[in-house]
Design a protein around this motif. Structure first.
Motif: not given
Lengths: 320, 320, 320, 320, 320
Positions: A64, A66, A181, A184-185, A188, A192, A232-233, A236, A238-240
């Motif tokens: 775990g 980073r 969702f 979405k996770k 995210l 990360k 970038d993708s 994008t 996430r925006d979508l």
């Protein structure tokens, strides 16, 4: 557990396996040690052979982390993730790789078997610049292979997103929202993994010049460009995803309003007609219509007229 | 109130308690003074012994400082928080620590008893680098122990989040929303604790080099990496909390719409059937059906037919 | 496939076609090679003639690159997009251009035919500064022509946005929301094309001075200003799209509330009137009104009075 | 209007009032002029005595400046705000202070009486460093006193927020939302006061070293730390206000859905029971139940059975 | 079309009109040329007289530039906007000004008549620093006058916002939402005008020092401060608009929920009472109540009792 120790002869350019016993002291060419860390003994062996710092070795045992780049005396410690999209569970799967880059050697440590490393070995054996690029060229091949594997992952996420978007508007099931969702996770989580790796790559380009062979920098720049593209993708998408959920909420708000209007209209029509029936169900002694010959038919006609009239009215008001 | 005064003999490497009277003038080795500040007399004693600046001493008496690093002549003043998750009230609990780092000494000041300091003492007594690292190594142990205690806190928050997420979709109670927003507040509070501490740590690495022993910087770098990870996780969880609430709102909007449709349908069916009853309850003298032999059964059949017909229609329109 | 090879004679200032065979070795003036890359042979030819780096040539074969600027020994590699708005499908269409800028030559590579390049050729042939500005002036014409074509695209998007905004408030159809979100996606995509191109342009101005003729910098500054304007407009339109959706949600929320009130009122009126009918439909033996002479008319009057009274009440409460 | 002119004798350390006539030419010690600006004559007097720049003097006459620091030849011009929370109207009140800091003098100008300045005078008279710190120490006392007065303001806002949060969930009144948004506005206004003041303070620390006595910098650093804390708290409270409104919307959405379900259920139960009554109110000649001895009781029983059955069903479906 | 050519004699300090023919070659003092650009001939004349760069002249002909500052050899080109609030249409109106600042001259070009320039002329003629400040002081007067005209615009927007906010909560009409979003658009547009002008002003202060007279910098700093204030206010008002819409949505959500509860209650009351009427409208032969003497009154009483009971119940449940 030592998975394999590979040695690239700087003169012949051949890659060959090195028996475990001959790894220390290190030979002259470029050495790649691949370690599957299962217990503390594995890192102890590394410490004895290479003299790595306890903090870095501790990180090989833990999970775990980073993605990061730590500078030690004479070597650098990198931490990053391979990513894959599990088609069955439709979920992202990541696998941590710890890496030591030194003058003439590269050590990789991971907790589970990593098939991607076989591809790295193959590319290393065949690439023409392997001899001149030193250990940093092997690092490029490894990072490049891992980062290139990000693209199909992101593409599959985009595909999922498109499927879910269509489902969202066609026929709603709660599972769609749940899956959106989950996506979405995953985005995210993928972010990360990707964003700090990108920063690590930039740091490598900027600061670790003595470990990076001059001709290799342009290759790492290429990996860096790819990482920017993936990041970038992800942004994008996430925006979508947000846009899709917003759109869904707009559509639902509108549908609720439509349903309300329809309810208003149907109720009003049925109640009005029922009222007529109620009126002629009253028991007054003097109700002229009741004794009309066509009274019943008149009442039915009145009902139909009211129903039709209101329906036309509500149609005109766009209530249906 | 002086909790303990510890002295590490640079030659033997032993840690031993120092009686209060022998603290000033300071002995040659590394001195750790731990103070539970209960009244002004405690800081007055500090002032007399170490000559700290009034502004820093004032901060030891006050609560609610923001984690910070102030540079004074010959010493640095740090302020940060230990965090714990109270399992009973399911709420975050933080405890402020003020710290003076000087050449050869470390002074910690806090208002409540801190069990974490016993662990620090133990690690200090056993670590091999305690002698060479000077007071800055003790600072590392202290900061490292405090920061490592952030991870279980954040993990428990993640666990809570997952439990609440599941509850949100399964069966709603207002308490779930309240608990989610309590969690959101805790994440905000935790961020307020972690983010400035991370900046303090970076400042330590960048500016305070004469107080930090050369070999200790790499350890503080490790603490810094951990702080970045905690801060990252908190941001991720905040995103997830927002995502969960958004998802919940989407699902609720959809459910409301579904309920509206069902209401429309049930009302329409029942009203239509009631209308039939109303019609045959009218008192017209000429109503042929009323005198039919199977009139009643015909009416009931009509009602059932209308009910069935509308139900099938609404099923087809996905209203149920 | 070599589309055209153009040669500008530095002395006469004339542009003339060069046969493929005479392209290598390069003549003294300014050379513009335009290549439609269909297979690996095209880039192999480039490699043989100019000795470009394999990574850059690889990028010419691949699609979906992010606009970027890579520095190689003696030349620079650029990647950017031409954009057009397809009026039929009302969707954005982009076309990638790869470009090598060297001392005295410019190589453009793309996958599909690009009519915009004919315009570039024409402007190059007629511009007075073509001789003095070198290859960098040709780069300016190319970039300037591509970027100027962004403006009509953005204008058409603004037009679409205004049409959709009006439709949103006048009469809702689900297609409007779908089209708004398609527009939102296009704006996102356009931003992904424009923003990194702007950064590339800034990098060109800042770093690649030896490839940029002194007098050309002011022209590239102009292109840079245009790119900032386009990026600004896109951000503004994205804000406007969000604003429109927010406004729509506010209006819908209000409409739903209005519809609810109207439903409350109509139901209450009709139910109250029906209650009167129900009361006089009861079968009690002793109901004085039933035997009144004007009982029926009284009942009807009562119904109308209740209906009027409630309507006036609800009007006063702003329920209609 | 000259409020007071104070003179600190550098030798005795005493603060004494200076008659207006003796202010110009300035005495040797530290001079503090406090001016309540009511008309142009006040600033004209300043101009005559100190020769301040017209732009700075203009700012003393105008209101609504943004906190700022302007550097003039030999002196600095500052602009910031004192803040107070009016407990009656529950609204933020701010008061602008203009300030000139020069070698050996400090001039404060404001439009309304400021009680906070009496406290400043008292602290100046008693502080031991007043003599050595010069005019910059007086500036510290002034700024520090004004900034320390921000804390109770922010604390009262937090208190308000907690009260409103609780009201929001317990029993809704429109006034709560109005008050929450008033609080949000106040937080915005407070931020507009605090954030630029923080930047001014940083600029003072960085650039105006010749006007700031060496020992005073650490005090201004303390003021700067306080300003960061206030700004942080404001940001946190703004997040909390947003969170509270979001939570409220979630709860309301859920309640609306619950109410809808209850409406569905109650309507369905009552309509079903009414239907039974409607059926036995029909006037068919052949309705066997009508002549049953226990027909009426049977009908009532049927109604109760239906009502109970549906209630149990809806309870099971969690509709109540 | 040349609007006016003004000449400030450096010795007398007088401003006088210069006939068009004597503008080129330029006289020794400070020259201000104001041009209303209607066709290409205007800019051709400028080119002939001052030798400006074609790119800058092109910008004078085009509209919709972003405020910017371009550096040319010996002069600077500026682009910014005057703003006014049209009270009739309640919409923002902006007017572009192009400006050349050179050693000893200032050229302004615009497309429509600009009354603000008469005010500039007047201030220039009367200001005492006009002679010493050179062309840069005239630039300050021009920029200062234009920027000071931003304040009433922003104030009118704030006023509008307050009016709309009040309307939003008192009585909703769709026009309010439309007007709020028009205001939001205007704020966006105003921001697009102000923010880049602020950056231009900063650039002027930082980079164009040789064109700015030493004493003028402090005046431009003042303009810069004003621009920051305007930009800050716009951001605040945008936050307030969003806050108002959010508040409105919260209130609407709450109202919808209230209306739902009221609907539930009214329906339930009326349905229950109607059920009683329905029961006594049944045609059973054995219904004891029907033959009671006070049966009718009993039924009416029962109805009133049920209505009252339910009303009290729902009041207690806060449904009304």
């Amino acid at each position: 557990m030592l998975k394999h120790a590979l040695y690239l002869d700087p003169e012949t350019g051949r890659v060959q396996d090195v028996p475990r016993g001959e790894v220390c002291p290190r030979p002259k060419g470029i050495l790649w040690i691949d370690l599957e860390v299962t217990d503390r003994a594995d890192v102890e062996w590394l410490k004895g052979c290479f003299g790595f710092h306890p903090l870095a070795l501790e990180d090989c045992l833990k999970s775990g982390q980073r993605p990061k780049l730590d500078h030690y005396d004479g070597y650098a410690f990198l931490d990053f993730y391979a990513a894959a999209f599990d088609p069955e569970k439709a979920r992202l799967k990541t696998e941590e790789i710890d890496l030591f880059l030194g003058e003439g050697y590269l050590v990789t440590a991971h907790k589970a078997p990593m098939p991607v490393l076989d591809e790295v070995r193959q590319r290393w054996e065949t690439a023409t610049e392997s001899t001149t690029g030193g250990a940093s060229y092997l690092l490029y091949i490894l990072l490049g292979t891992v980062v290139d594997a990000y693209f199909p992952v992101v593409d599959q996420m985009e595909e999922q997103l498109e499927v879910l978007e269509e489902m969202l508007f066609e026929r709603f099931e709660q599972s769609v929202i749940t899956r959106i969702f989950t996506l979405k996770k995953d985005l995210l989580l993928m972010r990360k993994v990707v964003a700090p790796t990108r920063d690590v790559c930039l740091l490598l380009l900027r600061r670790e010049s003595h470990l990076i062979a001059p001709g290799t920098a342009i290759y790492l720049q290429d990996v860096y460009d790819h990482l920017i593209r993936v990041a970038d993708s992800i942004d994008t998408y996430r925006d979508l995803v947000s846009g899709a959920v917003d759109a869904y909420l707009s559509v639902t708000a509108n549908r609720t309003n439509d349903t309300m209007k329809r309810l208003t209209s149907i109720s009003a029509v049925l109640m009005s007609v029922t009222l007529v029936a109620g009126i002629y169900g009253m028991n007054f002694q003097h109700m002229p219509e009741l004794s009309w010959k066509w009274g019943y038919e008149f009442a039915l006609g009145l009902m139909i007229a009211i129903a039709l009239g209101l329906t036309i009215l509500f149609k005109a008001l766009r209530y249906f």
